[in-house]
Design an enzyme around this catalytic site. Structure first.
Site, PDB file in Angstrom:
ATOM      1  N   ASP A   1      40.790  46.203  51.257  1.00  0.00           N
ATOM      2  CA  ASP A   1      40.552  44.834  50.817  1.00  0.00           C
ATOM      3  C   ASP A   1      39.066  44.718  50.458  1.00  0.00           C
ATOM      4  OD1 ASP A   1      40.824  42.212  50.109  1.00  0.00           O
ATOM      5  OD2 ASP A   1      41.868  41.594  51.915  1.00  0.00           O
TER       6      ASP A   1
HETATM    7  C1  NOJ Z   1      40.418  39.416  49.215  1.00  0.00           C
HETATM    8  C2  NOJ Z   1      41.849  39.103  49.544  1.00  0.00           C
HETATM    9  O1  NOJ Z   1      42.080  39.216  50.921  1.00  0.00           O
HETATM   10  C3  NOJ Z   1      42.828  39.982  48.799  1.00  0.00           C
HETATM   11  O2  NOJ Z   1      44.122  39.554  49.072  1.00  0.00           O
HETATM   12  C4  NOJ Z   1      42.521  39.972  47.332  1.00  0.00           C
HETATM   13  O3  NOJ Z   1      43.469  40.707  46.620  1.00  0.00           O
HETATM   14  C5  NOJ Z   1      41.129  40.526  47.132  1.00  0.00           C
HETATM   15  N1  NOJ Z   1      40.177  39.661  47.806  1.00  0.00           N
HETATM   16  C6  NOJ Z   1      40.750  40.663  45.669  1.00  0.00           C
HETATM   17  O4  NOJ Z   1      40.517  39.454  45.091  1.00  0.00           O
END
Ligand code: NOJ
Length: 763
Positions: free
Chosen positions: A288
């Protein structure tokens, strides 16, 4: 543990017959040839993902950091980018990589296409309320068609995190509290995004996230610690991920959270042993955003180098925005701390995805400006968005059949902060949804009634919260009552009042946890003031999470749960209000009576003191000031017609491990309208080696019946459906007595009993 995991794999196989994301020989060969030519630096570059921090189509970035990133793209040290969107930008970025780097390896472009690219569909929680897998799949399909036309290859969806806590802002992004429903929805979304061939430019790679247990953040506070047992992990959290893997999901994202003391980004057991090992997942795992770097504040890595070491060893293939791999994997490999085979495995997974997307044949195959113009936000996509939206609406209360409304009533008052809001319906995580582009409720109502009804509108109040930005929130006047007077006047003497209340788009979503989940600001004051002059009120709720509706439910005769329904929201709600569509949605999460009941879920354990105490004493598991039960249970939703359930008939009273049991009831539409009912099947294992939930969803069917019509509805289950993570760490059913329930929601059911005879699971 191995056996458990293997058996979990076997269990989850029933969820889908689609092939796993596999390594076809041709693609593998293509990848091997390429990998033989790659230096270690080039390989590590493939594992690096940057977000777009400068305007790719504009002049070169002036700042040093931007310059460095540009140079990394040109020198083949960026395998993927997120947030580069649109044909012009993705083509330009792709050219930078393909034309300048030594091997010309194309980049992957990812974006959060969560419930639509530009045509916005209902938020995922709302779509799950449709219990209509064709609708869920169609929504993902259209999102992929639009995203693919905008140069994108990859969406970071579906989120398959189960949550039992409505305080957590990200409940809007998942399919609610139940593992079975989540698993079925996950598979439908993966099918929708990926279609049957990833190399078609109208399909994109999906990503099951966040592996795992992110939705169990303590106290519903986003990013918080998750502390769960293996019982909950294996029986509740993992099945939707396994279903996504079985449906062929191309990628998996890990998460920000820790589980039981180990941040999941560094969790070898989850990623390497379970996902890639026992489940045989051949796709790629992306971290993430910055979650590799966050291993430092978590306190398991002293520096970024150690964080990189932990993450790559655990099985995180791609580094989203930590730059940890780019900076430190070369030295870790050279020092012999990371085996180059681990790097090769990760790179192979990234390149395999690129091969499957057809990017080696044509890096620009998703960059067709004509297609981009034609398909995005097309009329047919709007029609589909309206259809999915109305299927997602849940009718919570309809006293004396106040709804549906007549299109020729005299005066209709439409009141509330969300009545003419064209933005809230777009919801959180709205891709490239254009601000203020949705059909508002007021517009939808006006279009439905034409000139036949006098529509009086008053905003009445603001939402009392503004989370689009912190600055905006601070500048809001939360106590402004100045609009209430005009609203009261609009309501006075009207035949019916529709009140649009709830949450704005960004009140839920990432980072939007709340301790109170009722109506904010002066919305309750507005409702009470209007109610005092005209109690004939239909409350239409827009929200991204279950709300506490206890007081409202006591006050008004009709309640419609309209979530954040997307671009066509106003039309979809009007379709339901005026009876052009008979509502059939059912709640995918329990709605509590009070926030203090959270976490709240229907498939809870019985405890040693389920009560009530026969002597009237307090010593049983309950609250002394409120019932344990939710206000609206999981699976609940009304219709304009009524359904009658006949008795349950079982094909047998006893089954062996290799036998099937058929459970049948007769559903009759006893009302005056044609309508659809979600018939739900639950099971309870009465005595187990571990404690078992009081009920578990095991099947559902959405049946449409004309007024007066009847239909037999049958479910067939066998011992695989009764299997669970047992006390000795096996995935299997245990012989004994079971209760089977059929009903219209998780509370209102009929039951019968059967026995699973002594024996053993076959596979
Ligand atoms: C953080 C989020 O937790 C995740 O779900 C997302 O895909 C990413 N950022 C990218 O934007």
């Amino acid at each position: 543990m191995r056996t458990v995991i293997t058996l979990l794999f076997v269990f989850a196989c029933f969820l889908s017959t689609a092939p796993v994301f596999g390594a076809e020989p041709d693609a593998m060969k293509q990848v091997d040839v390429l990998m033989n030519k790659m230096t270690l630096t080039e390989k590590i570059g493939q594992l690096n993902q940057y977000s777009s921090t400068f305007d790719i189509t504009g002049p070169p970035p002036a700042d040093e950091a931007g310059q460095a990133r540009l140079e990394h793209i040109r020198s083949g040290q960026v395998g993927s980018m997120l947030n580069v969107v649109g044909v012009a930008a993705t083509r330009r970025a792709q050219e930078l990589a393909v034309k300048n780097s030594r091997l010309g390896i194309p980049m992957l472009f990812g974006f959060d296409v969560i419930h639509g690219y530009q045509t916005m569909f209902p938020i995922p929680l709302a779509e799950a309320a449709s219990w209509d897998m064709a609708a869920v799949e169609q929504s993902a399909r259209i999102a992929a068609v639009e995203a693919g036309a905008a140069g994108l290859h990859w969406t970071f969806a579906p989120m398959v995190d189960i949550s039992r806590d409505a305080r957590w802002g990200r409940v809007m992004e998942g399919a609610g509290e139940d593992p079975y429903l989540n698993a079925i929805v996950a598979a439908a979304r993966v099918r929708g995004f990926q279609g049957d061939d990833l190399s078609k430019p109208d399909t994109i790679a999906a990503c099951a996230k966040h592996f795992a247990a992110y939705g169990f953040a303590e106290a519903g506070r986003d990013y918080n610690t998750a502390e769960i047992s293996d019982d909950t992990l294996f029986n509740v959290v993992l099945p939707p991920f396994k279903a996504a893997v079985d449906a062929g999901v191309a990628t998996v994202m890990n998460g920000f959270n820790e589980v039981n003391g180990i941040p999941v980004t560094a969790d070898e057991r989850l990623q390497r042993q379970l996902l890639k090992g026992e489940w045989g997942f051949e796709g790629m795992v992306v971290s993430d955003w910055g979650s590799i770097g966050e291993l430092m504040p978590h306190g398991v890595a002293a520096d970024l180098k150690q964080a990189a070491h932990l993450a790559i060893t655990a099985g995180s293939d791609m580094d989203m925005e930590s730059s940890a791999y780019l900076k430190h994997l070369p030295e870790l490999v050279k020092a012999g701390l990371v085996d180059e085979k681990i790097i090769d495995d990760a790179v192979r997974r990234v390149l395999l995805l690129k091969a499957k997307l057809g990017l080696f044949e044509d890096p620009y195959r998703y960059c067709d400006a004509q297609r981009e113009k034609e398909v995005i936000y097309s009329e047919s996509h709007q029609a589909a968005a309206r259809d999915v939206a109305r299927k997602s609406i849940v009718l919570l209360k309809n006293k004396d059949n106040l709804l549906p409304l007549k299109k020729d009533m005299g005066v209709l008052a439409v009141i509330g902060p969300l009545a003419d809001d064209k933005d809230a319906p777009l919801g959180s995580w709205r891709g490239k949804g254009v601000t203020d582009s949705a059909v508002s409720l007021l517009a939808g109502i006006k279009a439905a009634v034409g000139k036949n009804v006098t529509v009086r509108y008053a905003q009445g109040a603001t939402l009392g919260v503004g989370t689009r930005s912190f600055v905006e929130e601070l500048s809001l006047n939360h106590d402004d009552r100045s609009g209430i007077k005009a609203a009261v006047e609009a309501a006075r003497g009207a035949d019916t009042v529709i009140m649009a209340l709830g949450e704005e788009a960004f009140q839920s979503g990432e980072g939007r946890s709340q301790v109170e989940i009722g109506l904010k600001g002066v919305q309750m004051d507005l409702l009470k003031a209007v109610h005092a002059v005209n109690p004939n009120i239909v409350v239409v709720l827009s929200n991204g999470r279950p709300l506490v509706l206890t007081e409202i439910n006591d006050m008004v005769p009709a309640l419609v749960e309209a979530w954040h329904l997307g671009s066509q929201s106003g039309h979809a709600v009007a379709d339901v209000l005026f009876g052009d569509h008979n509502p059939s949605g059912k709640l995918p999460m329990s709605f509590p009576r009070h926030v203090g009941q959270l976490p709240l879920y229907y498939n809870h354990k019985k405890t040693g003191r389920p009560g009530p105490d026969p002597g009237g004493l307090v010593f049983w598991s309950h609250y002394t000031d409120m019932p344990n039960s939710p206000l609206f249970p999981f699976g609940f939703g009304l219709s304009y017609t009524t359904f009658d359930y006949g008795d349950i008939a079982l094909s047998n009273k006893e089954i062996a491990f290799d036998e099937k049991l058929t459970i049948t009831t007769t559903l009759t539409n006893t009302g005056k309208h044609s309508g659809a009912e979600v018939v739900q099947l639950y099971v309870r294992d009465l005595v187990g080696s571990r404690t078992r939930p009081v009920k578990e969803l095991k099947g559902f069917q959405k049946i449409t019946l004309a007024a007066g019509a009847s239909q037999k509805v049958s479910f067939t289950i066998d011992s695989n459906d009764l299997a669970f993570y047992t006390r000795d760490g096996q995935w299997r059913a245990e012989p004994g007595e079971f209760v089977v329930f059929i009903g219209t929601n998780s509370r209102d059911v009929q039951e019968a009993r059967f026995t699973l005879k002594q024996g053993r699971q076959l596979n």
